[in-house]
Design a protein around this motif. Structure first.
Motif, short mmCIF file in Angstrom:
data_model
loop_
_atom_site.label_atom_id
_atom_site.label_comp_id
_atom_site.label_asym_id
_atom_site.label_seq_id
_atom_site.Cartn_x
_atom_site.Cartn_y
_atom_site.Cartn_z
N ILE A 207 -7.05 3.98 8.01
CA ILE A 207 -6.93 3.10 6.99
C ILE A 207 -7.96 2.02 7.20
N LEU B 84 0.86 -1.25 -0.08
CA LEU B 84 0.01 0.20 -0.02
C LEU B 84 0.79 1.29 0.16
N GLU C 205 -7.60 1.08 2.46
CA GLU C 205 -7.39 2.28 1.64
C GLU C 205 -7.55 3.48 2.88
#
Length: 358
Positions: free
Chosen positions: A183, A157, A187
């Motif tokens: 997060i 990520l 995401e």
């Protein structure tokens, strides 16, 4: 005697496709697909046609005149290709080499996730997070980190800072928070301040965070723009209110209600104010015209009653059974060979509809 044995073997062979179709259930338990004993046991069990023909050959028997050892070889080839098709031979190979079939693992200088190499991961600094360290939240097992990245489901990520990264349960969901980011599910959630991000104890989905100089409320991480933070009160995981409005799934409802007295009803799926009853099972709350909230109670099998009427709750609506005999109405539930679940002195009912007479 030979014909009896042939029949028994034939029946056993006919059952083998069923065994193969149901075989994924053998690995349903957590960690079963990385358990050597469980995999070898399942592999042996699924290969039973080979065992049958070998045993028959050792005992000097034949299968409808065919050499049992030859049939054992043929069945071994068939079993191997079928097990390969289902991925079981690969699972066994991974277990023998120490490669995890599920989750993260480090073998030598290679990091794996679900048996696939995580390209570029630093094996020496790699750390897989465990759900048992975070209140057994299952999503934690999908995360890992090395000296460069946080990983989610085996993918790095980029852009997520590892400094001061901590895992936290908020509104019964798992989040990573650092100094500047929140997060979830791999995401970054825009607009949330990790320093002020919080929840309402005992409720899912409802959260809040300070944005600029004021607090903003969120439902499932979507802002509830019209909500007043200081008077906001969750009522259920889907229902809430402030001094001005009622909110359902994060959206203000259009029904005219008495906000001060509005509350979640003791019977699941309903709410009430001082004079009305509301059903919460549809996309938006529904006013149940004429229902008395003080005497409303559940009967079972989707039926309810108050002092005036009998009701049946469908998935999206509430039916008032106007023609029912109130005094004699009773729930029957499931009765074998009877296609009704309730009755009164005059009629049988099934899912709120008349289906016949006694």
């Amino acid at each position: 005697m030979h014909i009896v044995i042939n029949i028994i073997v034939t029946l056993a062979l006919l059952y083998w496709p069923v065994v193969m179709m149901m075989s994924p259930m053998m690995f349903a338990a957590p960690g079963a697909d990385d358990n050597k004993g469980a995999i070898f046991t399942a592999f042996f069990f699924m290969s039973y046609p080979v065992t049958i023909f070998l045993l028959l050959g050792v005992l000097g028997g034949k299968y409808f005149g065919f050499n049992s050892f030859v049939l054992a070889l043929i069945s071994a080839i068939v079993v191997f290709f079928v097990l390969s098709f289902f991925g079981y031979t690969g699972m066994m190979s991974n277990v023998i080499r120490g490669i995890p079939n599920s989750g993260y693992g480090v073998v030598g200088n290679t990091v794996y996730y679900n048996a696939d190499p995580v390209v570029g991961a630093d094996a020496e600094s790699f750390n897989a997070y465990k759900s048992e360290d975070y209140h057994n939240d299952y999503s934690v097992d999908q995360y890992a980190a090395d000296n460069q990245y946080l990983y989610f489901r085996g993918k790095p990520l980029p852009g997520i800072r590892l400094e001061n990264l901590i895992g936290k349960i908020v509104a019964y969901d798992f989040y990573w928070l650092n100094d500047t980011q929140v997060i979830r599910n791999g995401e970054v959630i825009a607009g949330l301040d990790p320093q002020t991000f919080g929840d309402f104890e005992g409720y899912s989905y409802w959260t809040y965070s300070k944005v600029g100089e004021k607090y903003t409320l969120y439902y499932d991480n979507t802002s509830v723009d019209l909500a007043d933070f200081h008077s906001f009160t969750p009522l259920t995981d889907r229902l809430a209110k402030d001094k001005n409005r009622i909110f359902y799934d994060g959206q203000p409802i259009t029904l005219q209600v008495d906000i001060d007295s509005f509350e979640a009803f003791s019977t699941y799926g309903f709410a009430r104010d001082k004079g009305h009853l509301y059903y919460l099972g549809s996309d938006t709350p529904i006013l149940i015209n004429g229902a008395d909230p003080d005497s409303f109670d559940e009967l079972g099998w989707g039926y309810y009653r108050d002092k005036n009427a009998i009701y049946y709750v469908e998935e999206e609506n509430v039916l008032v059974l106007n023609s029912v005999d109130y005094r004699s109405f009773e729930i029957v539930g499931y009765v074998e060979d009877h296609e009704y679940d309730a009755k009164d002195a005059n009629d049988y009912y099934m899912r709120g509809q008349k289906v016949g007479e006694p």
